[in-house]
Design an enzyme around this catalytic site. Structure first.
Site, short mmCIF file in Angstrom:
data_model
loop_
_atom_site.label_atom_id
_atom_site.label_comp_id
_atom_site.label_asym_id
_atom_site.label_seq_id
_atom_site.Cartn_x
_atom_site.Cartn_y
_atom_site.Cartn_z
N GLU A 122 0.12 2.22 7.95
CA GLU A 122 0.10 0.96 8.30
C GLU A 122 1.99 1.28 7.49
O GLU A 122 2.31 2.00 7.48
CB GLU A 122 -0.33 0.17 6.22
CG GLU A 122 -0.80 -0.45 7.17
CD GLU A 122 -2.50 -0.93 6.12
OE1 GLU A 122 -1.59 -0.63 4.43
OE2 GLU A 122 -3.50 -0.91 6.04
N HIS A 241 4.25 -10.62 0.60
CA HIS A 241 3.16 -9.70 1.75
C HIS A 241 4.05 -11.28 2.42
O HIS A 241 4.12 -12.80 3.12
CB HIS A 241 2.02 -10.40 2.00
CG HIS A 241 1.19 -9.84 2.56
ND1 HIS A 241 1.65 -9.81 4.32
CD2 HIS A 241 0.42 -8.45 2.95
CE1 HIS A 241 0.94 -8.79 4.85
NE2 HIS A 241 0.64 -8.23 4.28
N ARG A 287 7.33 -3.55 2.81
CA ARG A 287 7.45 -4.62 2.76
C ARG A 287 8.64 -5.55 2.11
O ARG A 287 8.95 -7.07 2.67
CB ARG A 287 6.37 -4.51 1.66
CG ARG A 287 5.30 -4.62 2.91
CD ARG A 287 3.73 -5.25 1.54
NE ARG A 287 2.89 -4.57 2.06
CZ ARG A 287 1.17 -4.88 2.11
NH1 ARG A 287 1.68 -5.18 0.32
NH2 ARG A 287 0.12 -4.80 2.56
#
Length: 536
Positions: A122, A241, A287
């Protein structure tokens, strides 16, 4: 496990009282067995917890060629310069042991053809180290397995359908907890006397108009600890997010980061990829950078989409069944169509300040999971570190409690807040959530933060509902700390201070009194002044 009717509960208990039925609460209760535990969950066990919705998985350096040192280095690299390096390394070193615990509790982590744990990659991880369950179902599978284990454990007494709304303290120590029946706002509160309370109440996502978190994640645990005088750490750092699915649902369904790990790209309404110009890692950048990139495309009117057509296509449903189902429910086929997305409040790096054993600044109060702030995430959480932190600290809290004597309660504490709660004002909650998204969201500035603080301070003073007051308390803490930090760092981005300031590369340690001082200064002075107690 025994299920207890609240009205038949012995109101003074030698039990450890754990508030929260998510990963940290369940894991801590199991680790404390056979010591008696009272577990309080606002929702039925296994529901209402953000951890049950987690799609990415758990980060753990369990693959050949990987190691805790590399995992910790990645954590530190994305944390905006304020990660506690010792904490990050300690968590990474305990990861393998905690994964084995979860396997023993029945969590069916994915395995490769040779029977080894399958690992994915990720954003901002230098290696494939995320363990999953059926691609994107880790959170639900973990909570289901732990809930079953709790039900099989006779030392755990479960109280469902009650929310914690205040802590009782005396001389700087916890003496009990005030509960009220969930949804029954006119019910009289119930007091439980206990000298050992563990808060595992989750995060603050539902303070925002767009969030991936369940309604229970409204910052109540943070608020009740702050009202009791607990030190709060890093409340300004809220992670958004970047790929929530825009389908008109509240909460917004999540399109897991693992999709980008498998090659899905981010495009605007013109079909152009836009992240390559923002960061060398493009879609796999940290992020906060991806969230701002998505936000900018939407603000410019071009829209933002997650495109998995080439990377996954017909394999989408089998590889990511949860995301696929969410898309199909909105009339969208992600195998053949780009997914409309927007940033959504997702995870709070801040919380109740705790030490390496999960102890808060109040004697007898521990905190674990998202409601706590350990220093592991700094200004920006590394993907899939949150579930790992939750189980590591839940185990440490259990060890800490098991290793020390806790005095028995001497008396039932008095009611802390109003004995008659008012029904939450839906309009006030909508205004608060809108204000948080508009002024304390992905991009912030002084003027907006000042407007938000005035609003939250007034609401905290005037709210007749304990629910609304606690939401306003947490919102005020976030806004005041965001105003105080005059720089951009990690997930905290100030349009009027767009760069980082090296001298501010330290964690925030504050209190509710300090946040109120900042808000009050807006009325007393033309330019707000920084409360001295908010300077770390």
């Amino acid at each position: 496990m025994t299920t207890t009717n609240i009205h038949n509960l012995t109101r003074s208990t030698d039990d450890v009282v754990i508030v929260g039925g998510g990963l940290a609460g369940l894991f801590c209760a199991l680790k404390l067995a056979p010591r008696p535990v009272t577990l309080i969950s606002a929702a039925p066990l296994g529901q209402g917890a953000s951890s049950a919705w987690a799609q990415g998985g758990i980060a753990a350096a369990v693959a050949e060629g990987d190691g805790p040192e590399a995992h910790a280095a990645d954590t530190i690299a994305v944390g905006g310069g304020i990660v506690d390096k010792a904490v990050a390394l300690g968590i990474a070193r305990e990861a393998s042991q905690r994964i084995n615990d979860l396997l023993a509790y029945g969590v069916p982590f994915d395995r490769d053809l040779e029977g080894r744990l399958a690992v994915g990659r990720e954003a901002a991880h230098s290696a494939r180290r995320i363990v999953h369950v059926r691609g994107d179902g880790a959170g639900a599978a973990i909570i289901a397995a732990l809930s079953d284990a709790v039900r099989r454990t006779p030392s755990i007494r479960l109280i469902e359908g009650f929310v914690a709304e205040a802590l009782a303290t005396e001389d700087g120590a916890v003496t009990g907890l005030q509960l009220r029946e969930a949804g029954n706002f006119l019910a009289r509160p119930t007091m439980i006397a206990s000298r050992a309370v563990v808060l595992a109440t989750g995060g603050i996502g539902h303070l925002y108009a767009v969030t991936t978190n369940p309604a229970e994640a409204s910052g109540s645990g943070l608020a009740i600890a702050a009202r009791a005088g607990a030190v709060i750490a890093d409340p300004e750092f809220v992670q958004f997010h970047p790929t929530a699915i825009m389908a008109g649902r509240d909460p917004a369904p999540l399109a897991t980061e693992a999709l980008r790990g498998e090659g899905a790209t981010l495009i605007n309404g013109n079909g152009q990829r836009f992240m390559a110009a923002q960061h060398p890692l493009a879609e796999l950048a940290p992020r906060d950078i991806v969230a701002r990139g998505v936000f900018a495309e939407i603000a410019a009117g071009r829209g933002a989409f997650l495109d998995a057509r080439d990377a996954l296509g017909a394999r989408f449903a089998g590889k990511f069944p949860t995301v696929h189902a969410s898309c199909i429910a909105t009339g969208l086929d992600p195998a053949t169509q780009p997914i409309p997305i927007a940033p959504a409040a997702h995870y709070h790096m801040g919380g109740i300040a705790v030490d390496d054993r999960g102890r808060s600044s109040i004697d007898g109060l521990w905190a674990g999971g998202e409601v706590s702030s350990t220093g592991a995430h700094g200004a920006n959480r590394l993907a899939s570190n949150s579930l790992l932190e939750a189980v590591v600290y839940a185990a440490r809290i259990a060890d800490d409690i098991a290793g020390g004597a806790i005095p028995s309660p001497t008396r039932l504490p008095d009611v802390v807040v109003t004995p008659r709660g008012g029904a939450p004002d839906a309009a006030a909650i909508k205004r608060l959530r809108t204000m948080m998204s508009a002024h304390v969201g992905v991009i912030r500035d002084s003027k907006g933060l000042e407007e938000a603080m005035r609003s939250f301070a007034a609401l905290e003073r005037e709210a007749t509902s304990v629910v609304v007051r606690n939401m306003a308390t947490t919102a005020l803490l976030v806004a005041a700390s965001a105003w105080t930090r005059c720089e951009s760092r990690g997930a905290h981005f100030r349009a009027d201070h767009p760069t980082d300031v090296p001298e501010l590369a330290q964690r925030t340690m504050t209190t509710l009194a300090a946040a109120r001082e900042v808000a009050d200064s807006l009325i007393e002075h033309p330019m707000p002044r920084i409360a001295q107690s908010m300077i770390a």
